[in-house]
Design a protein around this motif. Structure first.
Motif: not given
Length: 609
Positions: A118, A125, A132
């Motif tokens: 992440r 991102a 995603k």
């Protein structure tokens, strides 16, 4: 790698960079008129000791200093864009995108609450339009690119589940996510073991060759500089005192500080033909003057009684528990260790983090309770002692820790700190104890006039001298030095090592010297023991272990040491990207019986078959 002619446009051009911090007396400059360039595909190293201004320079370039407390002037041009003139919103688009930075301690840079996948994905991102599923695929590719084994499985793990070297690889993956034109690496290998350091250096060189990015590498390790840098910028007390090609600086350094910095660096292999530990040369950093010092010639009588005798020492830590309170397993931190240490001798324990070095030292002094084994120390059967007897034993054996600031009470003056054990053990009282403390400070090269100062008023090297004075007050016959010079600058490290050797020659103290710095170990040791996963895999005289290493792990450790020789810059060690094996064993596990090969003169090697 050096690519392109001198007219190649620079990725980064720093001109007259000056940084000042606000103090009670106004603005104080800590970096003054620093100028250098970094071209595409080039590595430029900024080198200097603590306080030289090298990290402040990198933070100024990235504009990561608090604008209320720091004032930065000059020009920082990134491919034609002056970073110092940009609004903060524009600078946020550049950080992590066109310029990326990796720091010394990855655990403080990674969020422990989020998976590594992440955290790498956050960069993508922010700076890309990927969805995603595309981000996850790219994160997996990046993790594989930085050679993280089993990336598909580890993408959803948390930072605490990674070793220090693997966490640094995660930071590199984050830095590379947006394909930056410039990578700033601020001491990225300082906190790592020597083998992991070698892997990270190789990785940065390989990735640079693949992508052509420019690298600004900040370090105090001249061995690292020699292996990775095309050009070098030397900083001293906020000034750039010398710059040039790495080959020229190592061969013909012009500034006295550069010459002194090079002279103070311990070089692996410099002890060939030397029978005794050798003091580091006394280097005057301001003038560059180097004075050779004689070797330590204290005879070690191994026919007498050892001051320390360890037999089959085993220390384990329970892990988890079932419904009956029984542990699921144990960390086998120290497994069946045996060795002797004689008066006036230095035995070094070497190995990577987690191998059991520090646990061995603490077990010997009963700061950690071992499970089994025998420890004879200056006539004491250490494992049978209790209460006042244990306290008496600790007059004979003391410990110096890695970080003197955390081991000194910040509310006590150094005079009180040094006098405290003298008072506690009833050796002296009142004015006599204070006089003894003053004499001890003088013995370690500090003025008795400093007695009323507090630890924060001393440099790191001075604080380590205070820690040494404190243990000397009890007249110990054994000192366990646990990474006691690892956090020090190269010149201060040499001074503290010389102090320890001087005290040994004068007082006959035995040292159990715990370290991962192989070049320092080679210089100060009579004998060396190499530890791996809680066991000694090779032990013997220093000249035998370094000159004729037999165990594969010993060979790996020695091969990984960076050598201050620019001709090695193209070297690749071809080390596998692997972590230290798990030392946790299930309940009921019985350690295998080990066989040893005797090579003569006390040189023993564990059989690998």
């Amino acid at each position: 790698m050096r690519r392109g002619a001198d007219m190649t446009p620079s990725v980064l051009s720093v001109e007259n960079l000056t940084t000042a911090f606000q103090t009670g007396d106004g603005w104080g400059e800590v970096v003054r008129n620093v100028s250098f360039t970094v071209k595409p595909g080039e590595t430029v190293a900024i080198v200097g000791e603590s306080g030289s201004g090298k990290s402040v320079t990198s933070l100024s370039i990235m504009r990561l200093l608090d604008p209320k407390r720091a004032r930065v002037s000059g020009r920082v041009m990134l491919e034609g864009t002056d970073l110092l003139s940009l609004p903060e919103s524009a600078m946020q688009q550049i950080r992590g995108n066109r310029v990326a930075m990796i720091f010394q301690e990855p655990m403080t840079s990674l969020n422990p609450a989020f998976t590594v996948g992440r955290q790498i994905g956050e960069v993508l991102a922010r700076h890309t339009d990927l969805g995603k599923s595309q981000i996850r695929a790219e994160v997996l590719r990046l993790m594989e690119r930085v050679r993280i084994p089993n990336a598909a499985r580890r993408i959803d793990e948390y930072p605490h589940q990674f070793s220090g070297g693997m966490r640094q690889r995660v930071m590199i993956a984050m830095a590379l996510a947006s394909r930056p034109r410039l990578l700033i690496a601020d001491e990225p290998t300082t906190a790592l073991d020597v083998t992991i350091q070698g892997q990270i250096l190789d990785l940065i060189k390989e990735l640079q060759q693949e992508t052509g990015m420019a690298v600004l590498f900040i370090t105090h390790d001249m061995g690292v500089v020699a292996e990775i840098a095309d050009r070098t910028v030397v900083m001293y007390r906020g000034d750039c005192v010398e710059t040039g090609s790495t080959e020229r600086i190592f061969a013909q350094a012009e500034h006295p500080y550069t010459r002194a910095l090079l002279a103070a660096v311990p070089r692996l292999g410099s002890m060939v033909g030397q029978d005794h530990p050798l003091r580091f040369p006394r280097v005057e950093m301001d003038s560059g003057r180097v004075n050779a010092l004689p070797p330590v010639l204290n005879p070690v009588d191994r026919q007498g009684t050892p001051v320390l005798s360890v037999r089959n020492l085993t220390t384990r830590f329970a892990v988890g528990s079932d419904l009956l309170g029984r542990p699921h397993g144990h960390v086998h931190a120290v497994e069946n260790l045996s060795f002797d240490l004689w008066p006036g001798e230095t035995l070094s324990l070497v190995g990577e983090s987690g191998c059991g070095k520090s646990t061995t030292g603490r077990s010997i002094l009963r700061l950690i309770e071992p499970q089994s084994g025998a420890i004879q120390l200056d006539g004491f059967d250490v494992r049978d002692l209790g209460g006042s007897d244990l306290r008496r034993m600790r007059r004979s054996a003391q410990m110096i820790f890695q970080d003197p600031f955390s081991s000194l009470n910040p509310r006590m003056t150094v005079g009180q700190t040094v006098a405290e054990p003298i008072l506690k053990h009833g050796i002296a009282k009142g004015h006599q104890a204070r006089a003894m403390a003053a004499d001890l400070l003088a013995q370690v090269g500090l003025s008795p006039a400093m007695m009323d100062r507090y630890p924060h008023e001393f440099s790191g090297g001075q604080r380590q001298r205070v820690a040494i004075a404190r243990v000397l007050g009890l007249g110990p016959k054994l000192i366990v030095a646990d990474e006691s010079v690892s956090a020090l600058d190269v010149s201060v490290k040499a001074q503290v090592c010389n102090l320890l050797m001087d005290l040994q020659e004068r007082l006959g103290i035995a040292y159990l010297f715990i370290s991962h710095d192989m070049a320092v170990v080679e210089r100060v040791s009579h004998r060396v023991a190499v530890m791996y996963l809680g066991e000694i895999v090779e032990i013997g005289p220093r000249e035998a272990v370094f000159g004729n290493p037999q165990h594969p792990y010993t060979q790996k450790l020695i091969a990984a040491v960076p050598i201050p020789d620019p001709s090695r810059r193209g070297l690749r060690r071809a080390m596998a990207a692997e972590e230290l094996k798990n030392p946790i064993r299930p309940r009921g596990y019985v350690a295998p019986r080990r066989d040893w090969q005797d090579l003569g003169r006390g040189h023993l090697v564990m059989n690998t078959a």
